[in-house]
Design a protein around this motif. Structure first.
Motif, PDB file in Angstrom:
ATOM      1  N   ALA A 193       0.844  -1.202   0.000  1.00 55.80           N
ATOM      2  CA  ALA A 193       0.000   0.000   0.000  1.00 55.80           C
ATOM      3  C   ALA A 193       0.876   1.248   0.000  1.00 55.80           C
ATOM      4  N   SER A 194       0.418   2.280  -0.665  1.00 55.66           N
ATOM      5  CA  SER A 194       1.152   3.544  -0.733  1.00 55.66           C
ATOM      6  C   SER A 194       1.051   4.287   0.601  1.00 55.66           C
ATOM      7  N   PRO A 195       1.928   5.241   0.831  1.00 59.75           N
ATOM      8  CA  PRO A 195       1.868   6.017   2.079  1.00 59.75           C
ATOM      9  C   PRO A 195       0.519   6.710   2.260  1.00 59.75           C
ATOM     10  N   SER A 196       0.043   6.713   3.499  1.00 62.73           N
ATOM     11  CA  SER A 196      -1.236   7.355   3.836  1.00 62.73           C
ATOM     12  C   SER A 196      -1.094   7.958   5.225  1.00 62.73           C
ATOM     13  N   TRP A 197      -2.145   8.640   5.684  1.00 65.07           N
ATOM     14  CA  TRP A 197      -2.096   9.234   7.012  1.00 65.07           C
ATOM     15  C   TRP A 197      -2.011   8.166   8.093  1.00 65.07           C
ATOM     16  N   GLU A 198      -2.601   7.007   7.842  1.00 64.30           N
ATOM     17  CA  GLU A 198      -2.550   5.925   8.833  1.00 64.30           C
ATOM     18  C   GLU A 198      -1.205   5.215   8.816  1.00 64.30           C
ATOM     19  N   HIS A 199      -0.627   5.049   7.620  1.00 63.32           N
ATOM     20  CA  HIS A 199       0.686   4.421   7.457  1.00 63.32           C
ATOM     21  C   HIS A 199       1.552   5.390   6.648  1.00 63.32           C
ATOM     22  N   LEU A 200       2.321   6.217   7.351  1.00 67.98           N
ATOM     23  CA  LEU A 200       3.022   7.335   6.715  1.00 67.98           C
ATOM     24  C   LEU A 200       4.061   6.887   5.691  1.00 67.98           C
ATOM     25  N   LEU A 201       4.664   5.719   5.895  1.00 72.34           N
ATOM     26  CA  LEU A 201       5.680   5.218   4.962  1.00 72.34           C
ATOM     27  C   LEU A 201       5.168   4.043   4.135  1.00 72.34           C
ATOM     28  N   GLY A 202       3.895   3.782   4.209  1.00 78.03           N
ATOM     29  CA  GLY A 202       3.325   2.687   3.421  1.00 78.03           C
ATOM     30  C   GLY A 202       3.465   1.351   4.120  1.00 78.03           C
ATOM     31  N   ASN A 203       3.242   0.280   3.338  1.00 78.62           N
ATOM     32  CA  ASN A 203       3.279  -1.076   3.876  1.00 78.62           C
ATOM     33  C   ASN A 203       4.154  -1.955   2.998  1.00 78.62           C
ATOM     34  N   ARG A 249      14.608  -6.120  -1.509  1.00 74.30           N
ATOM     35  CA  ARG A 249      15.503  -6.311  -2.659  1.00 74.30           C
ATOM     36  C   ARG A 249      14.799  -6.979  -3.826  1.00 74.30           C
ATOM     37  N   GLU A 250      13.849  -7.841  -3.535  1.00 71.73           N
ATOM     38  CA  GLU A 250      13.169  -8.583  -4.598  1.00 71.73           C
ATOM     39  C   GLU A 250      12.295  -7.680  -5.466  1.00 71.73           C
ATOM     40  N   VAL A 251      11.840  -6.553  -4.893  1.00 72.51           N
ATOM     41  CA  VAL A 251      10.968  -5.647  -5.655  1.00 72.51           C
ATOM     42  C   VAL A 251      11.618  -4.267  -5.790  1.00 72.51           C
ATOM     43  N   MET A 252      12.958  -4.241  -5.833  1.00 73.83           N
ATOM     44  CA  MET A 252      13.663  -2.972  -5.832  1.00 73.83           C
ATOM     45  C   MET A 252      13.429  -2.163  -7.108  1.00 73.83           C
ATOM     46  N   PHE A 253      13.085  -2.833  -8.204  1.00 74.52           N
ATOM     47  CA  PHE A 253      12.839  -2.124  -9.461  1.00 74.52           C
ATOM     48  C   PHE A 253      11.380  -1.712  -9.621  1.00 74.52           C
ATOM     49  N   THR A 254      10.472  -2.510  -9.061  1.00 74.88           N
ATOM     50  CA  THR A 254       9.048  -2.181  -9.163  1.00 74.88           C
ATOM     51  C   THR A 254       8.561  -1.332  -8.004  1.00 74.88           C
ATOM     52  N   ARG A 255       9.146  -1.545  -6.791  1.00 73.21           N
ATOM     53  CA  ARG A 255       8.776  -0.778  -5.610  1.00 73.21           C
ATOM     54  C   ARG A 255      10.045  -0.260  -4.920  1.00 73.21           C
ATOM     55  N   PRO A 256      10.774   0.647  -5.541  1.00 65.93           N
ATOM     56  CA  PRO A 256      12.046   1.110  -4.956  1.00 65.93           C
ATOM     57  C   PRO A 256      11.879   1.872  -3.648  1.00 65.93           C
ATOM     58  N   GLU A 257      10.687   2.409  -3.393  1.00 66.09           N
ATOM     59  CA  GLU A 257      10.483   3.176  -2.157  1.00 66.09           C
ATOM     60  C   GLU A 257      10.581   2.311  -0.907  1.00 66.09           C
ATOM     61  N   MET A 273      12.912   0.251  -0.244  1.00 72.18           N
ATOM     62  CA  MET A 273      14.308   0.260   0.191  1.00 72.18           C
ATOM     63  C   MET A 273      14.735   1.637   0.677  1.00 72.18           C
ATOM     64  N   LEU A 274      13.957   2.644   0.344  1.00 76.75           N
ATOM     65  CA  LEU A 274      14.342   4.018   0.667  1.00 76.75           C
ATOM     66  C   LEU A 274      14.332   4.269   2.176  1.00 76.75           C
ATOM     67  N   ALA A 275      13.278   3.812   2.876  1.00 71.16           N
ATOM     68  CA  ALA A 275      13.139   4.103   4.311  1.00 71.16           C
ATOM     69  C   ALA A 275      14.260   3.482   5.144  1.00 71.16           C
ATOM     70  N   PRO A 276      14.494   2.160   5.071  1.00 72.84           N
ATOM     71  CA  PRO A 276      15.601   1.600   5.873  1.00 72.84           C
ATOM     72  C   PRO A 276      16.968   2.080   5.406  1.00 72.84           C
ATOM     73  N   GLY A 277      17.125   2.318   4.092  1.00 72.92           N
ATOM     74  CA  GLY A 277      18.401   2.820   3.596  1.00 72.92           C
ATOM     75  C   GLY A 277      18.710   4.206   4.134  1.00 72.92           C
ATOM     76  N   LEU A 278      17.712   5.092   4.104  1.00 74.01           N
ATOM     77  CA  LEU A 278      17.903   6.447   4.644  1.00 74.01           C
ATOM     78  C   LEU A 278      18.136   6.416   6.153  1.00 74.01           C
ATOM     79  N   ALA A 279      17.465   5.504   6.838  1.00 77.25           N
ATOM     80  CA  ALA A 279      17.658   5.392   8.287  1.00 77.25           C
ATOM     81  C   ALA A 279      19.108   5.053   8.613  1.00 77.25           C
TER      82      ALA A 279
END
Length: 300
Positions: free
Chosen positions: A48-58, A234-242, A244-250
């Motif tokens: 799921a995409s980011p929303s007010w309930e899940h700010l970084l998505g699922n 990693r398995e969906v890094m090309f279709t859902r790159p976001e 990897m963004l959250a833990p990588g930025l952390a």
């Protein structure tokens, strides 16, 4: 107080310290800070995409990414700090013994350190993990067994330098016990060196723990850890790159904060470095003013 004043003057160090404190508090009070259960599976919210309930998505199991990032602070940062403390403690005890008593004690301890340091750190850690088995606890034990020798050698060098000072020699001649001399005279003056080398090692240990978790050797599912979250995304890094963004930025933010704070702490504890940096900054301006004066004189 002088060290605190120097740190406060450095804006980057202040921001880094605030980030570090916020992350540590977030990890300690994760159940109160995290908005959801990090292991709660909701397949209806898969990717799921980011929303007010899940700010970084699922993620791929519908778990809240933000909650898993917050809970991931514990194995990725807090347990690393604990392992670092144990490594420094062991290294400090052996380093003080070797640097103060010297002779056979120094030779014995340093030969053990030479054996430990003769192996590359990652190779040695992998070998220990292969014997003990996968898991965060075993990786932390491996890091402690690998790191203590380096701390012992560095601290020993610092202790040997300060143990040759006149007031230490006078204390020995006065009949003061060795443990009292170490506690009262050597520990305070070597504390700054220990603080600098400890803070400079945190970033590398965080990267190492996250790297082993990324390879599947660290904390196991369903527990949250930043390196493992990168591996899952990693398995969906090309279709859902976001994902990897959250833990990588952390990881990047935490390691950068510790590195910046370590550099500022080193400058704050060593006034010579501050003077040297100030001279480097001021020197070009002075040269420029002299050059301008020389040009005016020539025109006149």
């Amino acid at each position: 107080m002088r060290m605190l004043n120097n740190l406060i003057k450095d804006k980057l160090a202040t921001v880094s310290l605030i980030v570090i404190i916020a992350i540590i508090i977030g990890g300690l009070f994760a159940p109160l800070v995290a908005p959801h259960d990090p292991n709660e599976i909701k397949m209806s919210l898969r990717y799921a995409s980011p929303s007010w309930e899940h700010l970084l998505g699922n993620d791929h199991l519908g778990r809240c990414i933000l909650s898993r990032i917050i809970y991931g602070i514990r194995p990725s940062v807090l347990w690393v700090l604990f392992a670092l403390f144990i490594s420094v403690l062991i290294g400090a005890v052996l380093g003080f013994l070797a640097g103060y008593f010297k002779g056979k004690v120094d030779a014995f301890i340093m030969r053990i350190c030479d054996i430990m340091l003769s192996f590359p750190g990652y190779v040695m850690t992998l070998a220990i993990v292969s014997v003990l088995g996968v898991g965060l606890e075993n990786i932390l034990i491996a890091c402690i067994l690998v790191k203590w020798a380096w701390f012992a050698r560095v601290i020993r060098t610092s202790v040997m330098k300060y143990s040759e000072l006149e007031y230490v020699k006078f204390s020995k001649a006065s009949g003061i016990s060795d443990m009292k001399i170490i506690y009262k005279h050597l520990v305070p003056v070597t504390f700054s060196d220990i603080a600098v080398i400890s803070s400079s090692s945190i970033g590398s240990m965080i990267l190492q723990i996250s790297g082993f978790s990324f390879l599947g050797l660290g904390i196991q599912a369903p527990n949250a850890e930043w390196g493992m979250m990168l591996n899952e995304a990693r398995e969906v890094m090309f279709t859902r790159p976001e994902l990897m963004l959250a833990p990588g930025l952390a990881i990047v933010i935490v390691v950068s904060a510790f590195n910046f704070f370590s550099d500022a702490l080193q400058v704050a504890l060593d006034p010579k470095l501050m003077t040297f940096n100030n001279n480097i900054v001021k020197k070009p301006r002075t040269s420029k003013i002299k050059f301008q004066k020389k040009e005016v004189a020539n025109k006149l």
